[in-house]
Each structure stands twice: as structure tokens, then as C-alpha cells.
Design a protein around this motif. Structure first.
Motif, PDB file in Angstrom:
ATOM      1  N   GLN A 213       5.348   6.725   0.503  1.00 48.60           N
ATOM      2  CA  GLN A 213       5.952   5.606  -0.216  1.00 48.60           C
ATOM      3  C   GLN A 213       4.889   4.811  -0.938  1.00 48.60           C
ATOM      4  OE1 GLN A 213       9.470   4.530  -0.331  1.00 48.60           O
ATOM      5  NE2 GLN A 213       8.404   3.628  -2.067  1.00 48.60           N
ATOM      6  N   GLY A 214       4.981   4.813  -2.253  1.00 48.26           N
ATOM      7  CA  GLY A 214       4.095   3.999  -3.068  1.00 48.26           C
ATOM      8  C   GLY A 214       4.721   2.638  -3.301  1.00 48.26           C
TER       9      GLY A 214
ATOM     10  N   PRO B 112       0.834  -1.208   0.000  1.00 50.56           N
ATOM     11  CA  PRO B 112       0.000   0.000   0.000  1.00 50.56           C
ATOM     12  C   PRO B 112       0.870   1.260   0.000  1.00 50.56           C
ATOM     13  CG  PRO B 112       0.076  -0.967   2.186  1.00 50.56           C
ATOM     14  CD  PRO B 112       0.794  -1.916   1.259  1.00 50.56           C
ATOM     15  N   THR B 113       0.253   2.366  -0.349  1.00 49.37           N
ATOM     16  CA  THR B 113       0.907   3.664  -0.268  1.00 49.37           C
ATOM     17  C   THR B 113       0.775   4.153   1.165  1.00 49.37           C
ATOM     18  OG1 THR B 113       0.313   4.079  -2.561  1.00 49.37           O
ATOM     19  CG2 THR B 113       0.891   5.995  -1.233  1.00 49.37           C
ATOM     20  N   ILE B 114       1.922   4.431   1.812  1.00 48.24           N
ATOM     21  CA  ILE B 114       1.909   4.835   3.221  1.00 48.24           C
ATOM     22  C   ILE B 114       2.877   5.994   3.461  1.00 48.24           C
ATOM     23  CG2 ILE B 114       1.285   2.554   4.112  1.00 48.24           C
ATOM     24  CD1 ILE B 114       4.334   2.323   4.904  1.00 48.24           C
ATOM     25  N   TRP B 115       2.542   6.820   4.451  1.00 46.13           N
ATOM     26  CA  TRP B 115       3.464   7.840   4.925  1.00 46.13           C
ATOM     27  C   TRP B 115       4.447   7.173   5.870  1.00 46.13           C
ATOM     28  CZ3 TRP B 115       4.015  12.466   2.894  1.00 46.13           C
ATOM     29  CH2 TRP B 115       2.954  13.053   2.225  1.00 46.13           C
ATOM     30  N   ARG B 116       5.717   7.489   5.708  1.00 48.47           N
ATOM     31  CA  ARG B 116       6.757   7.009   6.616  1.00 48.47           C
ATOM     32  C   ARG B 116       7.790   8.105   6.830  1.00 48.47           C
ATOM     33  NH1 ARG B 116      11.304   6.300   3.836  1.00 48.47           N
ATOM     34  NH2 ARG B 116      11.263   5.617   1.669  1.00 48.47           N
ATOM     35  N   ALA B 117       8.577   7.976   7.888  1.00 48.82           N
ATOM     36  CA  ALA B 117       9.602   8.971   8.181  1.00 48.82           C
ATOM     37  C   ALA B 117      10.595   9.068   7.022  1.00 48.82           C
ATOM     38  CB  ALA B 117      10.340   8.598   9.464  1.00 48.82           C
TER      39      ALA B 117
ATOM     40  N   LEU C 115       8.300   7.003  -4.709  1.00 47.24           N
ATOM     41  CA  LEU C 115       7.730   7.997  -3.806  1.00 47.24           C
ATOM     42  C   LEU C 115       6.610   8.736  -4.525  1.00 47.24           C
ATOM     43  CD1 LEU C 115      10.777   9.653  -1.976  1.00 47.24           C
ATOM     44  CD2 LEU C 115       9.354   7.732  -1.272  1.00 47.24           C
ATOM     45  N   GLU C 116       5.498   8.896  -3.830  1.00 43.52           N
ATOM     46  CA  GLU C 116       4.329   9.572  -4.390  1.00 43.52           C
ATOM     47  C   GLU C 116       4.096  10.941  -3.758  1.00 43.52           C
ATOM     48  OE1 GLU C 116       2.791   8.574  -6.969  1.00 43.52           O
ATOM     49  OE2 GLU C 116       3.215   6.434  -7.106  1.00 43.52           O
ATOM     50  N   GLY C 117       4.920  11.290  -2.770  1.00 44.34           N
ATOM     51  CA  GLY C 117       4.752  12.585  -2.128  1.00 44.34           C
ATOM     52  C   GLY C 117       5.746  12.774  -1.008  1.00 44.34           C
ATOM     53  N   TYR C 118       5.734  13.974  -0.449  1.00 42.89           N
ATOM     54  CA  TYR C 118       6.586  14.272   0.697  1.00 42.89           C
ATOM     55  C   TYR C 118       5.952  15.367   1.540  1.00 42.89           C
ATOM     56  CZ  TYR C 118       8.181  18.353  -1.939  1.00 42.89           C
ATOM     57  OH  TYR C 118       8.224  19.531  -2.631  1.00 42.89           O
ATOM     58  N   LEU C 119       6.431  15.464   2.759  1.00 45.90           N
ATOM     59  CA  LEU C 119       5.978  16.446   3.736  1.00 45.90           C
ATOM     60  C   LEU C 119       7.207  16.982   4.457  1.00 45.90           C
ATOM     61  CD1 LEU C 119       4.125  17.792   5.927  1.00 45.90           C
ATOM     62  CD2 LEU C 119       3.964  15.546   6.972  1.00 45.90           C
ATOM     63  N   LEU C 120       7.336  18.298   4.509  1.00 45.22           N
ATOM     64  CA  LEU C 120       8.394  18.954   5.277  1.00 45.22           C
ATOM     65  C   LEU C 120       7.729  19.881   6.282  1.00 45.22           C
ATOM     66  CD1 LEU C 120      10.754  20.084   2.355  1.00 45.22           C
ATOM     67  CD2 LEU C 120      10.954  18.013   3.743  1.00 45.22           C
ATOM     68  N   SER C 121       8.100  19.764   7.552  1.00 44.45           N
ATOM     69  CA  SER C 121       7.535  20.629   8.585  1.00 44.45           C
ATOM     70  C   SER C 121       8.520  20.717   9.739  1.00 44.45           C
ATOM     71  CB  SER C 121       6.174  20.089   9.049  1.00 44.45           C
ATOM     72  OG  SER C 121       6.315  18.874   9.752  1.00 44.45           O
TER      73      SER C 121
ATOM     74  N   PRO D 178      17.739  10.123   5.013  1.00 43.75           N
ATOM     75  CA  PRO D 178      18.658  10.758   4.045  1.00 43.75           C
ATOM     76  C   PRO D 178      18.628  10.086   2.672  1.00 43.75           C
ATOM     77  CG  PRO D 178      19.708  10.624   6.192  1.00 43.75           C
ATOM     78  CD  PRO D 178      18.410   9.849   6.296  1.00 43.75           C
ATOM     79  N   ASP D 179      18.370   8.787   2.615  1.00 41.70           N
ATOM     80  CA  ASP D 179      18.279   8.100   1.322  1.00 41.70           C
ATOM     81  C   ASP D 179      17.097   8.572   0.484  1.00 41.70           C
ATOM     82  OD1 ASP D 179      20.538   6.604   1.881  1.00 41.70           O
ATOM     83  OD2 ASP D 179      19.421   4.855   2.570  1.00 41.70           O
ATOM     84  N   ASP D 180      16.129   9.205   1.114  1.00 40.17           N
ATOM     85  CA  ASP D 180      14.945   9.706   0.401  1.00 40.17           C
ATOM     86  C   ASP D 180      15.163  11.083  -0.208  1.00 40.17           C
ATOM     87  OD1 ASP D 180      13.234   7.495   1.040  1.00 40.17           O
ATOM     88  OD2 ASP D 180      13.026   8.329   3.060  1.00 40.17           O
ATOM     89  N   LEU D 181      16.249  11.753   0.127  1.00 42.26           N
ATOM     90  CA  LEU D 181      16.434  13.127  -0.330  1.00 42.26           C
ATOM     91  C   LEU D 181      16.495  13.236  -1.851  1.00 42.26           C
ATOM     92  CD1 LEU D 181      18.810  14.502   2.421  1.00 42.26           C
ATOM     93  CD2 LEU D 181      16.509  15.328   1.871  1.00 42.26           C
TER      94      LEU D 181
END
Length: 172
Positions: A54-55, A7-12, A59-65, A15-18
Motif C-alpha cells: 500500500q502506497g 509510508p509504503t507498507i505491506w499489509r494483508a 497499491l504499489e505491489g502485491y504478493l500471492l503465496s 477482498p476489496d484489494d482484488l
């Protein structure tokens, strides 16, 4: 043929995701470009506020806050260097989603992650700068325009002429 894709899920974010996050930002935010260092710094300063969607295949999206203080927000494409010692709000820098996952509740789940981070830090507000294209979406999520000082008007103009500082209380 049916395949069992994860499934598509939000995860932390890690650095490998940058690299894939920066690539995705370049595709999704052509009107609001930011240097690679912005993404690296946000993750380094506030890893608890950075997530990727994570799809099954990419990656299907990101969030920075991150934590923040006051109504003078970071201008577009500006390094922070450090976070405020005594934040009074949680700042949602960016949520970006691919077209394929929009309308599936992914943004609301991301907002829940921001809300949880604000609660964890005992901060009563979530704030963000909304561009002209997203104002309707943010208003539907309960965000309202804040009274902004003159200095903030120049910051907002770095996004677009219709950008607004929006905030909403954290639902405790």
C-alpha cells in the motif's frame, strides 16, 4: 510544498484489494497474464499468504503465496481448487512491484512475509517458479534450482522456455 504522505507498507490483502491488484497485474505482467479467478482463489485459499504493498495513493505491489507439496508446481493461469492436505513447502506464486518502488527493499520485505508464513506453518522450504527475467534476482536471494521431474518441465514451459523451479530453506 511538503506533504505528509503515509509510508509504503505491506499489509494483508482483503477482498476489496482484488480489483486494483488484478489491474496492477495486467499492467506489470503482460507476458504472463492470469485470469481474475486466479487472484480470487489464491486469496480465498490462503489469506495468510496474500499481501498488498500500500502506497500513499495507490497499491504499489502485491504478493500471492500459499502452502504446497512437491516439485510439481501450478502451471501459469491454473486454478488450484484446494491446497494439499500435507504441504511440505511454502509456494511463492508472485511478487509484483511497480517501477516506482523497485530497488527500495520492498521485495526483500515481501520475502520476509513469505518466510514468516512458512515458519508459522512449520514448512522447511520456500519454492517458486522464476521466469527468465527474474532468475538473477532470485539467485541473489538464496534460491537455487531444484531437480525437476519431466512433468514439471511442461509446467515450467507454461511460463517461458527458461523458467526454473527454485527453492531455498526457510531461515528458522
Amino acid at each position: 510544498m511538503i506533504t505528509d504522505l503515509a509510508p509504503t507498507i505491506w499489509r494483508a490483502m482483503t477482498p476489496d484489494d482484488l480489483e486494483p491488484t488484478i489491474h496492477l497485474a495486467g499492467k506489470l505482467h503482460t507476458d504472463y497474464p492470469e485470469d481474475n479467478e486466479i487472484f480470487m482463489e489464491r486469496l480465498a485459499l490462503s489469506p495468510e499468504g496474500c499481501f498488498v504493498l500500500q502506497g500513499p495513493e495507490k497499491l504499489e505491489g502485491y504478493l500471492l503465496s500459499h502452502p504446497w507439496r512437491g516439485t510439481l508446481t501450478p502451471a501459469l493461469n491454473t486454478l488450484l481448487h484446494r491446497l494439499p492436505a500435507q504441504p511440505d513447502r511454502w509456494y511463492l506464486h508472485d511478487i509484483a512491484l511497480t517501477e516506482e518502488v523497485r530497488g527500495q527493499g520492498c521485495a526483500q520485505k515481501a520475502i520476509s512475509l513469505v518466510e514468516q508464513a512458512a515458519q508459522d506453518h512449520r514448512l522447511p522450504l520456500i519454492s517458486l517458479v522464476s521466469t527468465r527475467h527474474a532468475l538473477g534476482f532470485w539467485h541473489k536471494q538464496g534460491f537455487m534450482a531444484e531437480n525437476t521431474p519431466a512433468e514439471e518441465q511442461a509446467v515450467l514451459a507454461s511460463y517461458d522456455p527458461y523458467a526454473q523451479l527454485l527453492s531455498r530453506p526457510v531461515h528458522l
